[in-house]
Design an enzyme around this catalytic site. Structure first.
Site: not given
Length: 511
Positions: A265, A340, A374
């Protein structure tokens, strides 16, 4: 001249391709008379061994070709000629019960050279050889630059000089770099090949997975090789220097024949140093201006290095709205976007990052995969939805600054592997960026996690990198073991869910 590529594919040769194949062959073998195959010969090859005749096409145009037959190699001595093999283009020596694949032609058109397409054709041959359980691949390799050096070197001396990199031969260099080794020099191998002075090098590739055929059945395994890049955050002079480092890592994992290269990321965060005089929210919007170019360059690398690339994540501006997104750059030239879903409180507060809403699995040539960035890995509902769609491997590009932040990602990733009966690969960044606000330090230990059952490591850890050290992590995962686990595991997390009590469902997006 740079070529814009929208699609690259391997396809079986058909007789409808003949006219274009003829023209491509003539273009590739300029200076050689009667360089192309007759239509009758091509039809014969297709009839006797269709999977051995392969084309590589770029945007529908033939860019290269590889033709092969199978022979019982013991019937030939090492001094055979090309004519002995093809028997006046009748291919009478083809034997479907033979033990060696013999390459009779391979070329890449001049305007498509430099894209490593030849390696793609060779990789196909190797995989076919393994699938057919043949001993190896053999062919007579030309030495097109030998005529320049024949007064100085004997053929054997010439080969050794090429190996030592003292002189260059494009064909020999390519074959040796693709794990083919010379057996011997053959004089008079290909009549009319004056560039090689009618010499050829008998080249061989050994199939290390070959097993002597038996009547006992054996399971066919599907192995996928993962290449995780544990990226070092360091200052870069600009985009070009950063992309040089990106290509270096892609080249490295591709050299190990990885199927995927996985970046972390915000791996491109060092480029924000140039904008450190701005507010953090403005600096990351300046960083977002590089995203399109990085995506395009990675797509080019995925083609050139024949590897699927997961680009980690980067900031992206759509209008005035900032998202955290990444791209799956497949080796066939196609590109898909992921985003995300859950941004961290810090991303929202400092950068003004907005939450995404697209969640889906991706079809690849290695099966169905999922990608969560993440923080998303800490929400089990997302990966459960992906598992219901058939996901085999979950990739998690991440960036964490402290060990406790890393532990949240790691422990949740391990849980995702167990509860969804899948592999999970996490890839993060290490080091520090003292000249970039809100990106000061990083903590990571990239890893590949598995379910916990008898066919897998007892602790669920397939491989892990050294903590806080720039490196690559290469690991093989066996998809067939997941199939066995689904049906025969000690526990069956997916099958034993109580859908009569609870369920996870998608919310339909409002129009």
């Amino acid at each position: 001249m740079k070529i814009k590529i929208e699609n690259i594919e391997l396809s079986y040769l058909t007789i409808e391709d003949y006219q274009e194949l003829k023209e491509a062959t003539q273009e590739s073998y300029t200076g050689m008379t009667n360089s192309y195959w007759t239509k009758t010969a091509i039809q014969k090859l297709i009839d006797i061994f269709p999977e051995g005749q392969i084309l590589i096409k770029i945007d529908g145009e033939i860019a290269g070709c590889a033709l092969s037959i199978i022979v019982d190699y013991v019937q030939f001595d090492d001094n055979h000629t090309y004519a002995d093999i093809i028997t006046k283009s009748t291919f009478k020596n083809h034997n479907s019960d033979g033990d060696v694949m013999y390459g009779i032609d391979v070329f890449i058109k001049p305007n498509f050279r430099g894209l490593r397409l030849g390696r793609r054709l060779y990789d196909y041959r190797k995989e076919l050889c393994e699938n057919l359980n043949l001993k190896g691949i053999v062919f007579g390799g030309r030495m097109p630059n030998y005529h320049i050096h024949k007064n100085q070197y004997s053929p054997k001396e010439y080969i050794n000089a090429v190996k030592r990199k003292e002189i260059s031969d494009p064909v020999l260099n390519f074959q040796i770099s693709n794990d083919f080794h010379p057996i011997r020099v053959i004089k008079g191998y290909l009549e009319g090949d004056m560039a090689s002075a009618e010499y050829a090098v008998l080249m061989e590739w050994d199939n290390i997975y070959y097993t002597k055929p038996t009547k006992s059945p054996s399971a066919v395994k599907t192995i996928v090789r993962l290449g995780l890049i544990q990226w070092q955050m360091r200052p870069y002079s600009g985009l070009e220097q950063l992309m040089q480092q990106v290509e270096y890592f892609i080249d490295t994992v591709s050299g190990y024949r990885c199927d995927f290269a996985v970046f972390p990321e915000f791996f491109n965060a060092p480029l924000m140093a140039e904008f450190n005089h701005l507010k953090e929210s403005d600096a990351i919007r300046e960083l977002a201006k590089f995203t399109e170019e990085i995506k395009n360059r990675m797509s080019e690398f995925s083609i050139s290095y024949n590897i699927n690339i997961i680009s980690g994540s980067m900031p992206e501006l759509i209008g005035d709205t900032l998202f955290n997104v990444g791209y799956l750059c497949r080796r066939d030239g196609s590109v898909e976007r992921y985003e995300k879903i859950h941004v961290t409180p810090d991303e929202a507060k400092v950068w003004g990052m907005q939450r995404g809403s697209e969640l889906k699995t991706f079809e690849t040539d290695c099966g169905k995969i999922g990608i969560l960035i993440c923080y998303d890995s800490e929400f089990p509902e997302l990966s459960r939805l992906l598992a219901d769609e058939g996901m085999d491997i979950l990739f998690v590009p991440f960036l964490t600054d402290t060990q406790n932040g890393y532990s949240r990602v790691r422990l949740c990733a391990q849980a995702r592997a167990v509860e969804n009966e899948c592999y999970v690969a996490i890839s993060g960044s290490v080091g520090n960026l003292p000249n970039v606000e809100n990106m000061d330090i990083q903590y990571a230990q990239s890893a590949v996690f598995t379910p916990c059952d008898f066919a897998f490591p007892s602790n669920g850890i397939k491989a892990e990198a050294t903590t806080n050290t720039e490196m690559i992590l290469v690991a093989d995962v066996d998809i067939s073991l997941l199939r066995e686990l689904h049906s025969f595991g000690a526990v069956k997390n997916l099958k034993d869910r109580r859908k009569d009590v609870y369920d996870v469902i998608r919310v339909k997006k409002q129009k």
